[in-house]
Design a protein around this motif. Structure first.
Motif, PDB file in Angstrom:
ATOM      1  N   ALA A  33      23.786 -28.532  -2.559  1.00 37.29           N
ATOM      2  CA  ALA A  33      24.012 -27.786  -3.796  1.00 37.29           C
ATOM      3  C   ALA A  33      24.854 -26.544  -3.527  1.00 37.29           C
ATOM      4  O   ALA A  33      24.830 -25.976  -2.430  1.00 37.29           O
ATOM      5  CB  ALA A  33      22.682 -27.377  -4.418  1.00 37.29           C
ATOM      6  N   ASP A  37      26.108 -25.381  -9.284  1.00 40.21           N
ATOM      7  CA  ASP A  37      24.961 -26.176  -9.723  1.00 40.21           C
ATOM      8  C   ASP A  37      23.877 -25.344 -10.401  1.00 40.21           C
ATOM      9  O   ASP A  37      22.803 -25.865 -10.712  1.00 40.21           O
ATOM     10  CB  ASP A  37      24.349 -26.914  -8.522  1.00 40.21           C
ATOM     11  CG  ASP A  37      25.272 -27.969  -7.963  1.00 40.21           C
ATOM     12  OD1 ASP A  37      25.692 -28.855  -8.733  1.00 40.21           O
ATOM     13  OD2 ASP A  37      25.582 -27.907  -6.750  1.00 40.21           O
ATOM     14  N   ASP A  40      22.688 -26.726 -13.929  1.00 39.65           N
ATOM     15  CA  ASP A  40      22.113 -28.065 -13.838  1.00 39.65           C
ATOM     16  C   ASP A  40      20.804 -28.057 -13.051  1.00 39.65           C
ATOM     17  O   ASP A  40      19.862 -28.773 -13.407  1.00 39.65           O
ATOM     18  CB  ASP A  40      23.101 -29.024 -13.188  1.00 39.65           C
ATOM     19  CG  ASP A  40      24.275 -29.365 -14.102  1.00 39.65           C
ATOM     20  OD1 ASP A  40      24.187 -29.096 -15.314  1.00 39.65           O
ATOM     21  OD2 ASP A  40      25.275 -29.902 -13.597  1.00 39.65           O
ATOM     22  N   LEU A  41      20.734 -27.257 -12.007  1.00 36.11           N
ATOM     23  CA  LEU A  41      19.504 -27.193 -11.220  1.00 36.11           C
ATOM     24  C   LEU A  41      18.385 -26.536 -12.020  1.00 36.11           C
ATOM     25  O   LEU A  41      17.231 -26.990 -11.998  1.00 36.11           O
ATOM     26  CB  LEU A  41      19.747 -26.426  -9.914  1.00 36.11           C
ATOM     27  CG  LEU A  41      18.593 -26.419  -8.915  1.00 36.11           C
ATOM     28  CD1 LEU A  41      18.178 -27.830  -8.525  1.00 36.11           C
ATOM     29  CD2 LEU A  41      18.979 -25.629  -7.671  1.00 36.11           C
ATOM     30  N   TYR A  44      17.119 -28.975 -14.462  1.00 32.57           N
ATOM     31  CA  TYR A  44      16.255 -29.951 -13.798  1.00 32.57           C
ATOM     32  C   TYR A  44      14.838 -29.392 -13.631  1.00 32.57           C
ATOM     33  O   TYR A  44      13.856 -30.077 -13.934  1.00 32.57           O
ATOM     34  CB  TYR A  44      16.843 -30.327 -12.438  1.00 32.57           C
ATOM     35  CG  TYR A  44      15.858 -31.033 -11.549  1.00 32.57           C
ATOM     36  CD1 TYR A  44      15.562 -32.377 -11.744  1.00 32.57           C
ATOM     37  CD2 TYR A  44      15.197 -30.346 -10.533  1.00 32.57           C
ATOM     38  CE1 TYR A  44      14.627 -33.020 -10.944  1.00 32.57           C
ATOM     39  CE2 TYR A  44      14.255 -30.979  -9.735  1.00 32.57           C
ATOM     40  CZ  TYR A  44      13.981 -32.319  -9.945  1.00 32.57           C
ATOM     41  OH  TYR A  44      13.041 -32.946  -9.162  1.00 32.57           O
ATOM     42  N   VAL A  84      20.709 -31.913  -3.498  1.00 32.78           N
ATOM     43  CA  VAL A  84      20.361 -32.492  -4.794  1.00 32.78           C
ATOM     44  C   VAL A  84      20.695 -33.974  -4.799  1.00 32.78           C
ATOM     45  O   VAL A  84      21.662 -34.422  -4.167  1.00 32.78           O
ATOM     46  CB  VAL A  84      21.078 -31.782  -5.965  1.00 32.78           C
ATOM     47  CG1 VAL A  84      20.595 -30.340  -6.091  1.00 32.78           C
ATOM     48  CG2 VAL A  84      22.594 -31.820  -5.811  1.00 32.78           C
ATOM     49  N   SER A  86      21.652 -36.900  -7.490  1.00 33.10           N
ATOM     50  CA  SER A  86      22.123 -37.003  -8.870  1.00 33.10           C
ATOM     51  C   SER A  86      22.610 -38.419  -9.134  1.00 33.10           C
ATOM     52  O   SER A  86      22.901 -39.190  -8.229  1.00 33.10           O
ATOM     53  CB  SER A  86      23.245 -35.995  -9.141  1.00 33.10           C
ATOM     54  OG  SER A  86      24.376 -36.266  -8.322  1.00 33.10           O
ATOM     55  N   THR A  94      23.822 -36.120 -13.469  1.00 35.65           N
ATOM     56  CA  THR A  94      22.580 -35.408 -13.766  1.00 35.65           C
ATOM     57  C   THR A  94      21.702 -35.330 -12.526  1.00 35.65           C
ATOM     58  O   THR A  94      21.522 -36.332 -11.823  1.00 35.65           O
ATOM     59  CB  THR A  94      21.808 -36.129 -14.888  1.00 35.65           C
ATOM     60  OG1 THR A  94      22.642 -36.236 -16.054  1.00 35.65           O
ATOM     61  CG2 THR A  94      20.540 -35.372 -15.252  1.00 35.65           C
ATOM     62  N   ILE A  95      21.159 -34.148 -12.237  1.00 33.72           N
ATOM     63  CA  ILE A  95      20.259 -33.981 -11.097  1.00 33.72           C
ATOM     64  C   ILE A  95      18.918 -34.636 -11.422  1.00 33.72           C
ATOM     65  O   ILE A  95      18.308 -34.354 -12.461  1.00 33.72           O
ATOM     66  CB  ILE A  95      20.062 -32.492 -10.764  1.00 33.72           C
ATOM     67  CG1 ILE A  95      21.388 -31.890 -10.271  1.00 33.72           C
ATOM     68  CG2 ILE A  95      18.970 -32.301  -9.700  1.00 33.72           C
ATOM     69  CD1 ILE A  95      21.330 -30.382 -10.023  1.00 33.72           C
ATOM     70  N   GLU A  98      15.576 -32.931  -5.930  1.00 35.65           N
ATOM     71  CA  GLU A  98      16.107 -31.853  -5.092  1.00 35.65           C
ATOM     72  C   GLU A  98      15.242 -31.709  -3.852  1.00 35.65           C
ATOM     73  O   GLU A  98      14.087 -32.140  -3.816  1.00 35.65           O
ATOM     74  CB  GLU A  98      16.172 -30.536  -5.847  1.00 35.65           C
ATOM     75  CG  GLU A  98      14.845 -30.037  -6.419  1.00 35.65           C
ATOM     76  CD  GLU A  98      13.896 -29.418  -5.414  1.00 35.65           C
ATOM     77  OE1 GLU A  98      14.371 -28.793  -4.440  1.00 35.65           O
ATOM     78  OE2 GLU A  98      12.667 -29.551  -5.607  1.00 35.65           O
TER      79      GLU A  98
END
Length: 204
Positions: A33, A37, A40-41, A44, A84, A86, A94-95, A98
């Motif tokens: 990552a 990110d 998006d993280l 998630y 990550v 995805s 899409t994540i 992780e």
């Protein structure tokens, strides 16, 4: 999170597969990552169920605090890397999982913790991510991988055993257990004195 040793390495392994297939219709991309990110993280983490967030972070936090999010997306001295997993969902990357890891030079051990999004558990993503982490650990010269989890996380024993991990008493707290596996070819017994199962371990 366990305290980082005074000696550690944040080197990325030279050979770590980026794309692999679990039991999904498409490829799972696994990569380190970065600052791009952040959103998006965080999305998630927000998408995880309350129980999954508690198992992963030992807290009922609704999202990562700003300082923690920065630590997750920036590899800096003493904090390790975030990886990550995805996949393409409705045309958007899409994540869906992780992990964080840190290589302890003084013990040649590889500490890791991970989570998989609730809708994507039991689809092979966790196993794919664990194999990727073990490849990274071997490339860095680690002899074992380990992580800690809450003793109350009853989901963990099947997954840990399936991946070949011994489940032991944790040296850092009676409410925790430790998962450990030798990766230097010597093997690690799958039995344990204390057992749990699930999809998350403790490194934050």
């Amino acid at each position: 999170m366990t305290a980082a040793p005074r000696e550690h390495s944040l080197r990325e392994p030279r050979k770590a597969p980026e794309v692999s297939f679990g039991r999904m219709a498409g490829p799972i991309r696994i990569r380190v990552a970065g600052p791009g990110d952040r959103e998006d993280l965080q999305a998630y983490v927000r998408s995880l169920s309350g129980q999954s967030r508690y198992n992963r972070f030992l807290s009922a936090l609704p999202e990562l605090p700003a300082s923690e999010l920065e630590r997750f997306v920036n590899a800096s001295d003493g904090t390790g890397f975030t990886v990550v997993a995805s996949m393409a969902i409705e045309g958007r990357e899409t994540i869906v999982g992780e992990a964080r890891y840190l290589f302890h030079v003084d013990t040649s051990s590889f500490e890791c913790g991970l989570s998989i999004g609730d809708p994507w558990q039991q689809h092979g993503i966790g196993s794919t991510l664990v194999r990727n982490l073990e490849d990274r650990a071997a490339s860095l010269g680690a002899v074992c991988t380990f992580g800690d989890s809450l003793r109350s996380n009853k989901a963990l024993i099947g997954f840990a055993r399936k991946c070949g991990y011994a489940v032991l008493a944790s040296p850092i707290g009676v409410q925790l257990v430790r998962f450990k596996k030798r990766i230097d070819g010597l093997g690690e017994p799958a039995g344990s004195a204390t057992e749990l199962r699930g999809r998350t371990v403790r490194l934050r």
